[in-house]
Every structure is written in C-alpha cells, then in structure tokens.
Design an enzyme around this catalytic site. Sequence first.
Site, PDB file in Angstrom:
ATOM      1  N   HIS A  84      23.045 -33.695   5.461  1.00  0.00           N
ATOM      2  CA  HIS A  84      21.921 -32.624   6.074  1.00  0.00           C
ATOM      3  C   HIS A  84      22.682 -31.857   6.601  1.00  0.00           C
ATOM      4  CE1 HIS A  84      19.064 -31.118   9.038  1.00  0.00           C
ATOM      5  NE2 HIS A  84      18.342 -31.093   7.992  1.00  0.00           N
ATOM      6  N   CYS A 129      22.359 -25.403  -8.695  1.00  0.00           N
ATOM      7  CA  CYS A 129      22.072 -24.809  -7.018  1.00  0.00           C
ATOM      8  C   CYS A 129      22.671 -25.952  -6.300  1.00  0.00           C
ATOM      9  CB  CYS A 129      20.525 -24.586  -6.985  1.00  0.00           C
ATOM     10  SG  CYS A 129      19.570 -25.878  -7.372  1.00  0.00           S
TER      11      CYS A 129
HETATM   12  C1  PEP Z   1      21.008 -30.985  -5.297  1.00  0.00           C
HETATM   13  O1  PEP Z   1      20.542 -31.920  -5.239  1.00  0.00           O
HETATM   14  O2  PEP Z   1      22.039 -30.399  -5.888  1.00  0.00           O
HETATM   15  C2  PEP Z   1      20.124 -29.885  -4.786  1.00  0.00           C
HETATM   16  C3  PEP Z   1      20.424 -28.732  -4.862  1.00  0.00           C
HETATM   17  O3  PEP Z   1      19.121 -30.293  -4.018  1.00  0.00           O
HETATM   18  P1  PEP Z   1      19.084 -31.163  -2.496  1.00  0.00           P
HETATM   19  O4  PEP Z   1      20.456 -30.919  -1.931  1.00  0.00           O
HETATM   20  O5  PEP Z   1      18.073 -30.438  -1.730  1.00  0.00           O
HETATM   21  O6  PEP Z   1      18.729 -32.529  -2.642  1.00  0.00           O
END
Ligand code: PEP
Length: 912
Positions: A477, A868
């Site tokens: 996080h 992403c």
């Molecule tokens: C991922 O899992 O790569 C993603 C972009 O989502 P998060 O980091 O919010 O789980």
Amino acid sequence: MSAQQRIYRFGTDDHGRDVTEGSSSMNYILGGKGANLAEMARIGLPVPPGFTITCQTCVEYSTAGNTWPEGALDEIAEAEADLERRMGKRLGDPADPLLVSVRSGAPFSMPGMMDTVLNLGLNDASVQGLIAQTENPRFAWDSYRRFIQMFSDVVLGVDAELFENAITQKKLIAGVRSDAELSAEDLEELVAEFKQIFSEHVDATDHPELLVDGEIVFPADPALQLRLAIQAVFGSWMNERAILYRKQNGIPDDLGTAVNVQVMVFGNKGATSATGVAFTRNPANGAREFYGDFLVNAQGEDVVAGIRNTEPISDLKTVEGLEKAGAELERVFTVLENHYRDMCDIEFTIEQGRLWMLQTRVGKRTATAALKIAIDMVDEGLITREEAVGRVDPAQLDQLLHPQFDASVELDILARGLNASPGAAVGEIVFSSDDAVARAAEGHPVVLVRWETNPDDLKGMVAAEGILTSHGGKTSHAAVIARGMGTPCVCGVEAFQIDAAKKEVRVSGTEIVLHEGDIISIDGATGIVVAGAVPLVSAELTGDLETILAWADEIRLSEDGGRPCHVRVNADNPADAKLALDFGAEAIGLCRTEHMFLGDRKNIIQTYILSDDDAERAEALQELLRVQTEDFVQMLKTMSGRPMVIRLIDPPLHEFLDDPRALEISIAKRESDGADEAELAALRDRLRRIDAMSESNPMLGLRGVRLSVVYPDLPLMQVRAITTATAQLIKDGYDPRPEIMVPLVAITEEHVQTREVIEQVIAEVERDRGVKLDIPVGTMLELPRACLVADDIARHADFFCFGTNDLTQTAFGFSRDDAEAKFIPIYLHRKILKGNPFETIDDAVLELVRMAVEKGRDANPTMHFGVCGEHGGDPKSIVKFFNVAGVDYVSCSPYRVPVARLAAAQAKLKRA
Ligand code: PEP
Ligand code: MG
C-alpha cells in the site's frame, strides 16, 4: 594459433604500418579497453602499440582452476617477441629496454576493480639501459621503484603500506617533504629496500618459481614478470571487490577480463611530459566544452590518486612545451566524437611533447547532461532524433523529476530498505498519520514511519515529505500510494523495530533508538536511510526534457513501424490527473475508486459495511453516491476528451474498517476509564462485526468482482455515480469518456453477470437523463485463470487491462505485501531469481499477458489492451509489454509518465 584466436595486435609495426586486428565491436572478446584501443589505432590516432589477450582466455584459465590453456603461454611468448620486433627493442635489454604496461579490461567498465602493472620489463640491468637512453637516472630509478611496488602489491599481494612506510622513512632521512624531491640515489636505495621487503613477505611455498638459491628474489626475467602479471589480472576478475561490483551492477560473472599488454609511454619525463583524463564534453551538465584534468611530469596513477593538484584540461595548450600536444588533443577530441558519434571519455599521456592515447570509451553522464548532449548532437548533425531518443536512459530520467541526496556528501547509512518510490526526503520522525498532519500543519517537514500503511494513513502520507515502513514490498500500500503521489518512500526497512505507542524505533544491530521529532533522511531511489539531515539537491527541469519527450512522442505515436505505444496514468483524484496531463499522459488507465472512500468519507462506508439497519445502510449508500458523483464530475471534467478507465471497488472491505487490535485496546481503556455499559456494548458489538469480516487470506478473499457479486449495491452505486456524472457533463458541453473496468475476474460468468448489472444502470440513467451514453465495459486481467480463458471473456468485454501486480502475486503464489521483504532478496542472492518480479515483469507472467492478448484479439478484434500494474512504469517491462505482448498502452503513476513515454518510444525503435 589455436582455433579460437587468443591474441589480437593493435598499433603499428616497425615500418609504421598499422597492424591492428580488433575493432570497437569486439567488446566481448577484447574487453572495452582493448576494443577501443584497437578502434583508435585503426582510425589513425596515436596509440602505443601492444596486444590484447582475450576475455575467453581468462574464462578458460579461471574455469580450469587458474591453469593456463594449452598453447596459450607459447602464443603470449610469440606476441611478446612480435611486439619487440615491431618496436625494435627488447624487454630487459641492458642497452635500450622495452617496457610495457599490463592492464585489465572487461566487456563492461568496472572502474578501479581490477589490476594494472606499469613499467614491466625493468630489472637491475635494464634500468641501466633506461638511464642511458633517457640520460635521466632519477626517472629510471623512480620507474623501477614504482614497478617493484606495484608488482609486489598487485601480483603477489604484499602489503602496500610496507612500501609507503619505506618511502616516508626515506623522505625523513633525506630531509624532504615530497616524493618528487627524492634524488636518484635515494630512489636507487629504495629499489634495494623494496626488493628486500619483497623477499621477506612473499611465501616461498606459494611461489617456488621465485626461489633463487633457496631464497625468494624479485623476478628479473621479463618473461616471468609478464606471465605473473597476466595471471594476476586474470585472477583479479574473481577478487572480492570485482565480484561485488558485478553483482551490484548486474554484470554476469562468466564474461572474464581481457589483458592489454602495451608499450609504456611516460608522462613523467620532465616538463614537456604530462598525463591526464578528459571528457569531450562536460559530463555533469552536457556543455560543449573540454572537461578534465592533467598533471605535468606525472604518471597516470598520480592523477587518480589525487597526490598533487591537477590542472584543468583547457589550460593544457597554454603550458610551455605542451602547446602542440594540447592542440593535437583537441583535434583528437573532435575525431573521437565524429567517429563514435557520442561523448567520449579518454586517458592520455604526453611523452616529451608527443601525445599518446591510452583509453577511450563512451562516457558516463548525468541525466541532465544526457539530454543536452543528445539534443546538441542532433543540432550538430551528428545523430538523428531517433538515435537521440534511443540514447537517454529512461531509468536515469527519474533523477530529474525528484529531489536527491547531494552526491558530494558522504552518507552514514543507518539502515536499508526497498527503494519503493524515488526521491529523497528529510524530516522529523512521526509515528501516526494524525501526528504527521499536526506537525506538518505547524510547518515542520515530517517523515511518516509506520510498520506498514493502510488506507487510513492517506492524510498522513499526503502531509509527509517521505514515508518509511518496516514491512511490505514494492507493491505494498505504502509503495503504490507513495509512487502515485510522487512522495519518496522506503519500505521493508526490517532493521526498524517500531513501537508506535512509545513513539520510538530501535535499530536492530545497533544501540540506536530514535524518537518522535528526531530528523531522518530517506532516499527512495536507493532505499537508504540516514539519521540526521542529508542536504538535498533538486535537479533542474530544463527544456531539454520536453524536447526529448516531444521527439519520443512523435516516434511512439506514429503509425509507422507497427502499433503505436500509448501511455496512460494511474490517477484517482483531479490533482493527480492534472499533473499527469502536464507530464504528457494521454488518458487515465486506472482510477482506483476505493481511494475515493478514504478520509472523512470512511465513516460512511463503515456504516454501510457494519450496520444491520437497512435504512441506515441505504442512507449511507445514498451519501456515497452523492460524493462519488461529485468526484467523477471533477475527474471526468479534467480529463474531458480523453478516456478514463474507472475500476469498480476492488480491495477487501475490512481495509476500510478500524484495526481490531487498536479497537480492542481502546475498549480495554474505556473499561478502565469506567465507561458506561451501553457504550462498551456498542464498541464490543462493533469489534464483533469487524472480526466477522476478517479473512485468513484477504488478498485471495472477498475482493474484486466478488464484492460486486456479494454486495451488488456497491457497484450499482458506483456505476450510477459514473453515469450520472457523465450525463451531467455531456449536458454541460464536456466530452467525458469513462470506461468501466471489472477487477479480479477469474470466471467469464463473473464478468457477464456484472456487465448485465452495469448495463442496466447505464440504460436507466440514459432514460432518466435523456442522454445517449457510450460507456465501454472491460475486464481487469490479473489472475492466471482469466488469462487462460481470455478468448471466452473477450467475447463479453470491450477492453482488457492487465493488473500485473496481482497477476505476479497469483502466478508465483508470492504475497505482494511480504515477499520482497521476506525472501526475494535471498532468492536474488542465491540466483534462484534473476530479478525482482514485482519490479520488472517476469517472462512467465509476460507470457500469460501475451497469450491473453492474442486470445482476446482473435476473439474480439475491436478490443484494446493495456497494463496498469506497477510494471507499467518500469522501462524494461514497458519494452516487453509493447514488443512481446502487443498491448496498446501502459499506465503508470504520474511521476513515471515521462519515463514511460521515453521507454515506449524506445520500444518502438527496437522494433525497427
Ligand atoms: C494490479 O493488481 O496490478 C493492479 C493495478 O491493481 P491493484 O494494485 O490495485 O491491486
Ligand atoms: Mg489488482
């Protein structure tokens, strides 16, 4: 000659004809130094003749347990004889001796890591020849003592201090202060003393070849000197510091080093001799000026050792007796730049007015200099725009976007963690978000120090200059949020034993205890933590960055050379969206909507999750709808005319709830404070409900699309907010382009059913508001199963975006929050892993992405594909996503957008 050529000559023969056999393209055979010596000789620059023994010979020698490959020694003897013929001189000749240097040179530059021996070929007889030839006994004895000193240290490991002590002693006796004041007689005496030191400190059992009449004697035979020196250079490939350097710089161990045996030229033959190092342009700021230092009457190591003050290279031409050589050096600078079409770094020696080139290579430079040099060289017609864009290292560009530790300051490192978000920060330690906000409001810069952060910490993270966690990896996080905000962050600092209640941190392995208010400095680009304030420098953001990025955009967005390479941003508030637009993002590739439920809105979602009163829950949902609609209006307005991928709520719901441990403590406290039963009962009830939400593996639990299935009200509310905001903006004359994304899909039916609900809401809002809405609905691919059935899902989706953080986590079965702190460093050390898969995409995970894109495109040719996860901002991964997996865009945090634009252009160039 063996099947594989072991020795390559360079320079001229006895008729002045060039006999060079190598070239600059032979780095892996001749090492960087050897290849470039050959290249300089080939283009007619003055290079002292010599020969290079290949890296492959070193590898053979090392793998055979430091044993010479068959025939190699004969070939070296032959090359030595050939060099003697070419020079018309012999090693060890008592009348006119040839002297050589023996230097290492690996395929990658490893400055100062390996060994060099100069003046080889001197002995008691040949020193007399040198005296006769130079009529300079002082120079000859000085050369001899330097040779014994270097040879003893480098080749036989005799403690260098023994020789330095002897020199100091000699200066005391002679009543002089500097080495330069020692007379020829003093130096002759030193030679005898050095030989004595040698005899006393070399072990006969290791070196029987040095025994003469039962005693260790400094070797007089030049052939033996040469063999031992070459062996030492080969051996230095595997010395401890070289191994460490290679590890830190990702250089493979199996390349070996070449050895260059080259005729000595002397910069210490009086006032018309000199030696120096230089760059053809300023490597710090890129200015088009000669840059470097020289020393008159000195040998190469004197410049590097900093024994005497050097003079700036620009003054060389003005020194009496060096004017011609100085002018020649400037000509050589131009020749080298025109030939290499890049800034070069060189070493040279002037021997009695004559210039000799000892080394060149493409020079290292700062990010600022890299940009300026690339642009200037385009203007000068030396390189094309494509070459300029290809030359700037995207990872280095990061330097320009964040403040850094002042490189001139020596750091006293307190601890190390993971380099989670680049940039350096200095501030007072605070242990809670509330304290961060309070202290920052009083005008004090703070560094938020936490075990790990959670969504609740956002306000503290925003207020802090920097963030440090003792737990969590690069996709934790803290790391994700910090990168998004452009705040420096070091996470996984395991040495920090934080006691937030006592507001102190103990640093394991030391006696150090830090308290709230103590100043620390963190560098999120290196993971270094320092106690106290390290001075920071912020690199200037010049117009050069814009120029290079504009050229990069032309390349990556062009339809020539295949699919364009688009760059989007991960942003979930209007400020980040605006910043990203300034940084050149084309669209939003990921808006994590759960981040909109934080701060003062957290209590609303808590009521929705915890209350069993339907009316209360409905009211909370209504309130969430109101605030989310407002958010989407702002975001979509900022992004008007550009796509914005909005992901439905993703994390496990308990992330929005109070920490049960903290709640238990506060209940106990209220009990002891004598709080009334009703209050305590309410608190206990709350704790029970929170406990009921907890899961053993929340990352594999009730999150992503599963939330939409179990709590359908939530996505309904979110889609209503998105569509209402869109309808309103259309009416107001804007051009909102939301795309709705369903997270963590594993099964086609999850997507199908969620899409049905989404489309119902869109239809309702269209009807109610009287506007036509065209909102694509896509799937986030972040589980291996989804990739395997991508063709099936694709029939129901308008786009795929790969969440490579979760995809890496689930493909490896490595917890993204723990693995980087717990075992990945050990895996890297043991070479179980070649790199951190949360940083640079792993090839097997990439294969999942590639396969899913292929399946998706086959099943639904109108789809588009993006990435992403955090890898979307990593230059190495970006090239692979575009060129191997065939995606249309990468999406990354705002501060990484410029880096991604450059890396995307380089991906496109690599396709050509
Ligand atoms: C991922 O899992 O790569 C993603 C972009 O989502 P998060 O980091 O919010 O789980
Ligand atoms: Mg994810």
